[in-house]
Design a protein around this motif. Sequence first.
Motif, PDB file in Angstrom:
ATOM      1  N   GLU A 208      31.629  43.433  51.616  1.00 33.77           N
ATOM      2  CA  GLU A 208      31.423  42.371  52.592  1.00 33.77           C
ATOM      3  C   GLU A 208      31.393  40.992  51.952  1.00 33.77           C
ATOM      4  O   GLU A 208      31.708  39.991  52.597  1.00 33.77           O
ATOM      5  N   SER A 209      31.028  40.936  50.694  1.00 34.11           N
ATOM      6  CA  SER A 209      31.012  39.647  49.997  1.00 34.11           C
ATOM      7  C   SER A 209      32.409  39.146  49.671  1.00 34.11           C
ATOM      8  O   SER A 209      32.593  37.970  49.325  1.00 34.11           O
ATOM      9  N   GLY A 210      33.404  40.036  49.771  1.00 29.89           N
ATOM     10  CA  GLY A 210      34.774  39.662  49.444  1.00 29.89           C
ATOM     11  C   GLY A 210      35.107  39.754  47.970  1.00 29.89           C
ATOM     12  O   GLY A 210      36.161  39.273  47.536  1.00 29.89           O
ATOM     13  N   ALA A 211      34.230  40.397  47.177  1.00 28.25           N
ATOM     14  CA  ALA A 211      34.409  40.436  45.726  1.00 28.25           C
ATOM     15  C   ALA A 211      35.296  41.580  45.238  1.00 28.25           C
ATOM     16  O   ALA A 211      35.699  41.580  44.072  1.00 28.25           O
ATOM     17  N   LEU A 212      35.618  42.542  46.088  1.00 29.64           N
ATOM     18  CA  LEU A 212      36.402  43.683  45.618  1.00 29.64           C
ATOM     19  C   LEU A 212      37.801  43.301  45.112  1.00 29.64           C
ATOM     20  O   LEU A 212      38.262  43.867  44.109  1.00 29.64           O
ATOM     21  N   PRO A 213      38.507  42.376  45.766  1.00 31.61           N
ATOM     22  CA  PRO A 213      39.807  41.976  45.185  1.00 31.61           C
ATOM     23  C   PRO A 213      39.681  41.450  43.763  1.00 31.61           C
ATOM     24  O   PRO A 213      40.535  41.741  42.916  1.00 31.61           O
ATOM     25  N   LEU A 214      38.621  40.701  43.471  1.00 29.01           N
ATOM     26  CA  LEU A 214      38.405  40.209  42.117  1.00 29.01           C
ATOM     27  C   LEU A 214      38.178  41.373  41.156  1.00 29.01           C
ATOM     28  O   LEU A 214      38.699  41.379  40.028  1.00 29.01           O
ATOM     29  N   VAL A 215      37.422  42.374  41.586  1.00 33.37           N
ATOM     30  CA  VAL A 215      37.164  43.560  40.760  1.00 33.37           C
ATOM     31  C   VAL A 215      38.468  44.253  40.389  1.00 33.37           C
ATOM     32  O   VAL A 215      38.757  44.511  39.209  1.00 33.37           O
ATOM     33  N   TYR A 216      39.283  44.549  41.390  1.00 31.37           N
ATOM     34  CA  TYR A 216      40.499  45.323  41.134  1.00 31.37           C
ATOM     35  C   TYR A 216      41.543  44.512  40.378  1.00 31.37           C
ATOM     36  O   TYR A 216      42.272  45.062  39.534  1.00 31.37           O
ATOM     37  N   CYS A 217      41.620  43.215  40.666  1.00 34.18           N
ATOM     38  CA  CYS A 217      42.565  42.366  39.932  1.00 34.18           C
ATOM     39  C   CYS A 217      42.202  42.305  38.450  1.00 34.18           C
ATOM     40  O   CYS A 217      43.084  42.380  37.581  1.00 34.18           O
ATOM     41  N   GLN A 218      40.916  42.170  38.153  1.00 34.74           N
ATOM     42  CA  GLN A 218      40.516  42.090  36.750  1.00 34.74           C
ATOM     43  C   GLN A 218      40.801  43.404  36.023  1.00 34.74           C
ATOM     44  O   GLN A 218      41.341  43.394  34.909  1.00 34.74           O
ATOM     45  N   LEU A 219      40.483  44.511  36.640  1.00 31.46           N
ATOM     46  CA  LEU A 219      40.735  45.802  36.001  1.00 31.46           C
ATOM     47  C   LEU A 219      42.233  46.030  35.794  1.00 31.46           C
ATOM     48  O   LEU A 219      42.659  46.520  34.741  1.00 31.46           O
TER      49      LEU A 219
END
Length: 264
Positions: A208-219
């Motif tokens: 909900e915070s919108g942080a998952l795209p950042l997680v997957y992009c970094q990995l």
Amino acid sequence: MPDFHVITPADHADKSWRPSPGYGFAARDTIAALVMQEIPRACLCLPVAFALTDDHYMPVAVQGLAQGQNLLVGADGRWLADYIPAVYRGYPFALARTNDDQTVLCFDHDSGLLQAGAAQGDSQPFFDAQNQPVERLRQILQFLSQVQANLPATQALCAALRQHDLIEPWAINIQGEDGQTTTLQGLFRVSETALNTLPADAFQALRESGALPLVYCQLLSMQHLQRLGALARAQAARAEALPQSPAGDLDLEFLNSGGTIKFH
């Protein structure tokens, strides 16, 4: 070091500027700051990590394997990757804050791109005959303002990752030509272990915070470290092929040096 000056009619109406012919100005930047808006593109060709600055994490593009090294800038100043960080695309311009919290557009007077007199050839004016910013200057201001406007949202996403203990140190091991392994430290990455063991409610909050795209992009981006290694080997091979100086002091030791990267 850059020497940024606020662009004003009083100081720049009788001057012009030339676009940067390349990216030699970034040749010693081991990392470059990124904002979330550009990370989905950057992660397709650049390693993305986190750097700790003023007690908060920010995403950065990893561009070298030793302090003061940018493997993505060629000897002729060309950029050697498919994506150029936004922080470089506005050069020799940058934004700054005044004491009364106003945003102002600045120009690097040490860039060698400032010219006295009217625009000639490929140079461009700062202001028109009415001392109003020319269209190109307004476009640059708009671009840099968009990047800056995305900064708070980027910081909030990194704060969400930190809140859920998803950021861990990323020690990068580098094997030199002699077979010895050195470790670069000072960077951080998403912890896959912490992500995979995140409770359902915490994962939902992260989503909900919108942080998952950042997680997957970094990995996803970490695979591009191999390309940096290939560029380092190619750089070393080219240097070995060059004639030695009279003193025979062609020093490539920086390619194998270890220690901690310091970010300024």
